[in-house]
Design an enzyme around this catalytic site. Structure first.
Site, PDB file in Angstrom:
ATOM      1  NE  ARG A 179      -0.426  -0.199   4.960  1.00  0.00           N
ATOM      2  CZ  ARG A 179      -0.925  -0.642   6.106  1.00  0.00           C
ATOM      3  NH1 ARG A 179      -2.155  -1.093   6.160  1.00  0.00           N
ATOM      4  NH2 ARG A 179      -0.197  -0.647   7.197  1.00  0.00           N
ATOM      5  CD1 TRP A 192       9.022   3.323 -10.388  1.00  0.00           C
ATOM      6  CD2 TRP A 192       8.952   1.625 -11.843  1.00  0.00           C
ATOM      7  NE1 TRP A 192       8.282   2.314  -9.829  1.00  0.00           N
ATOM      8  CE2 TRP A 192       8.216   1.263 -10.691  1.00  0.00           C
ATOM      9  CE3 TRP A 192       9.049   0.701 -12.895  1.00  0.00           C
ATOM     10  CZ2 TRP A 192       7.576   0.023 -10.569  1.00  0.00           C
ATOM     11  CZ3 TRP A 192       8.418  -0.533 -12.759  1.00  0.00           C
ATOM     12  CH2 TRP A 192       7.693  -0.857 -11.616  1.00  0.00           C
ATOM     13  CB  SER A 243       4.424  -0.612 -18.902  1.00  0.00           C
ATOM     14  OG  SER A 243       3.273   0.180 -18.842  1.00  0.00           O
ATOM     15  CG  HIS A 246       5.445   1.813 -13.158  1.00  0.00           C
ATOM     16  ND1 HIS A 246       6.080   2.732 -13.939  1.00  0.00           N
ATOM     17  CD2 HIS A 246       5.305   2.397 -11.946  1.00  0.00           C
ATOM     18  CE1 HIS A 246       6.323   3.825 -13.219  1.00  0.00           C
ATOM     19  NE2 HIS A 246       5.865   3.647 -12.010  1.00  0.00           N
ATOM     20  NE  ARG A 278       0.555   7.374  -8.464  1.00  0.00           N
ATOM     21  CZ  ARG A 278       1.876   7.394  -8.358  1.00  0.00           C
ATOM     22  NH1 ARG A 278       2.617   6.865  -9.315  1.00  0.00           N
ATOM     23  NH2 ARG A 278       2.460   7.918  -7.312  1.00  0.00           N
ATOM     24  CB  CYS A 385      10.334   2.419   0.708  1.00  0.00           C
ATOM     25  SG  CYS A 385       8.842   1.566   1.146  1.00  0.00           S
ATOM     26  CB  CYS A 388       8.645  -0.042  -1.963  1.00  0.00           C
ATOM     27  SG  CYS A 388       7.856   1.292  -1.057  1.00  0.00           S
TER      28      CYS A 388
END
Ligand SMILES: *[C@@H]1O[C@H](CO)[C@@H](O)[C@H](O)[C@H]1NC(C)=O
Ligand SMILES: *[C@@H]1O[C@H](CO)[C@@H](O)[C@H](O)[C@H]1NC(C)=O
Length: 460
Positions: A179, A192, A243, A246, A278, A385, A388
């Site tokens: 999250r 990225w 992608s 992502h 986004r 992070c 992540c």
């Protein structure tokens, strides 16, 4: 006929517009309806996933076999030294063994996290929200040791370096949902960007703003996607997979956004404007809907891998071993049912168009993919992070496993139905856990799109 299915999904561009609200239209205008000359449409995937597959998968992922993932979160970033703002030094999260944590702290849900003093508020936020909770009960710890012994006796296709490292530890995925973590800005963009720019087979650099939310507008008449034109179908597919991944990550953080954070509660939920930033066509200069289409593409690829791996996991000798025979058998049944559902999906790709060149070509391509994928998983060690990083590693390993399966279709089909002879194709527990959990994320994202569609239809 089948070939059109694949080409249709791969090109997925010319679509009708049909949406009631202009806000919903902004994100979903090109993500609806039939996919041009293809029997496949987004609505079919939505219905199939949301009604048939998602609930079963959710249940399976709560089982002990699938909730514990072994990962090394302590590898140094091999490519650059971190920028320092929210880098590893200031955002260190050091889990302590559960027996060192006082009972009282354990019960409030924030146990087992430690972070060095932060020098900046944003960073502090990213640090606490991004912390990985690595608590496990004593019984679980013991059980995991036994599973490990069991798995070591099974023959392996390959050794995954992370798994063998003494720094690797088990993480309970249910305690660490993917999250919003507050991890953003130049450091996150760098991750990225290096994936897209240096690890997607791009033959030349198309300059793109560092902030990937800002869209690319070429001055030379080339769009960001022009470079894809000269690529073989698999390499184009590779870009779309990255992608799609992502997109999925961004959908998760928009759907589990930290909406309210005060002294008595943390409230997580959908943030529609984050989602629009986004994915809205206008706000992203047309890229948003393509990103969502790539998510569907990724979904179909992983779904196909699940269908293809069925013969391996169907073998009587394959167990979801946790040491509790009744449960283990039951969970294996649920897993096989799920794979049967995956196999029943009528719109799989044309078997002969992807991953199926002549033998030498296929071998080269497989090697290219393997190396690039391995490199992307090393980039994950640069994610500042920790939460992540955990999900990034899990999802790249899961997708890597899916590709490994798809590249080995013939070998899997040729496996003997039973017997204890050494198999020419194997998956480790780690690979199986990552495959199903990674697919779980994508499946959840597709499910979340429905929520966003309905939320957006209420926005003017
Ligand atoms: C691996 O990724 C890094 C960082 O993006 C890049 O500099 C390097 O060239 C890549 N290596 C390979 C072998 O692709
Ligand atoms: C939703 O996200 C936006 C950024 O896209 C942020 O500015 C806003 O505060 C968020 N809304 C809530 C309720 O947290």
């Amino acid at each position: 006929m089948k070939r059109y299915v694949f080409l249709g999904v791969l090109s997925m561009y010319y679509l009708q517009v049909s949406s009631s609200s202009s806000a919903a239209h902004g994100c979903f205008c090109q993500v609806t309806g039939s996919l041009d000359d293809c029997a496949c449409d987004v609505e079919t995937i939505d219905a199939f996933n949301n009604e048939r597959l998602f609930p079963k998968l959710q249940k399976l992922l709560e089982s002990d076999y699938f909730r514990f993932y072994k990962v090394n979160l302590n590898k140094p970033c091999p490519f650059w030294t971190d920028s320092g703002l929210c880098g590893q030094k200031n955002c260190a999260v050091i889990p302590c063994p559960p027996n060192e944590v006082p009972e009282g702290i354990k019960t409030n849900g924030h146990h087992n996290k430690y972070s060095a003093e932060a020098n900046n508020q944003e960073c502090e936020k990213a640090e606490t929200l991004g912390a990985v909770d690595s608590s496990l009960s004593k019984e679980t710890r013991q059980a995991l040791l036994e599973w490990n012994k069991h798995d070591d006796e099974a023959e392996r296709f390959c050794v995954i370096d992370d798994e063998e490292s003494p720094d690797s530890q088990y993480v309970d995925l249910l305690l660490n949902p993917e999250r919003f973590t507050g991890y953003k800005g130049p450091e996150a963009w760098q991750i990225w960007n290096s994936i897209y720019e240096e690890n997607c087979f791009k033959p030349y650099t198309v300059k793109r703003p560092l902030n990937p939310l800002a869209s690319y507008s070429g001055t030379d008449g080339k769009t960001f996607y022009s470079w894809l034109d000269g690529q073989c179908v698999e390499k184009r597919a590779f870009f779309r997979l990255v992608s799609g991944l992502h997109s999925s990550i961004n959908i998760h953080l928009s759907a589990r956004y930290l909406l309210d954070d005060n002294w008595f509660q943390k409230k997580w939920g959908h943030n529609v404007s984050e989602f629009q930033q986004r994915f809205d066509a206008q706000l992203t200069n047309g890229e948003g809907p393509k990103r969502l289409r790539n998510l569907y593409f990724l979904y179909l690829i992983e779904l196909r891998a699940l269908a293809k791996v069925l013969p391996l996991l169907q073998r009587p000798s394959f167990q979801l071993y946790t040491g509790q025979p009744t449960q283990d058998r039951q969970h294996k049944r649920v897993l096989l049912e799920l794979l049967q559902v995956a196999k029943s999906f009528p719109l799989h790709f044309d078997e002969t168009s992807l991953f199926a060149g002549n033998k030498e070509e296929a071998a080269n391509l497989k090697e290219d993919f393997r190396l690039t994928f391995r490199n992307i998983s090393r980039i994950m060690d640069c994610v500042g992070c920790f939460k992540c990083r955990l999900w990034g590693k899990l999802q790249t390993q899961g997708l890597g496993t899916a590709l490994k399966i798809l590249f080995s279709e013939r070998q899997i089909e040729a496996l003997p139905k039973s017997g204890s002879a050494r198999l020419t194709f194997q998956l480790s527990r780690q690979e199986i856990v990552s495959l199903l959990n990674a697919f779980g994320r994508i499946s959840t994202s597709i499910r979340e799109l429905e929520n966003f569609r309905s939320l957006l239809s209420k926005v003017r």
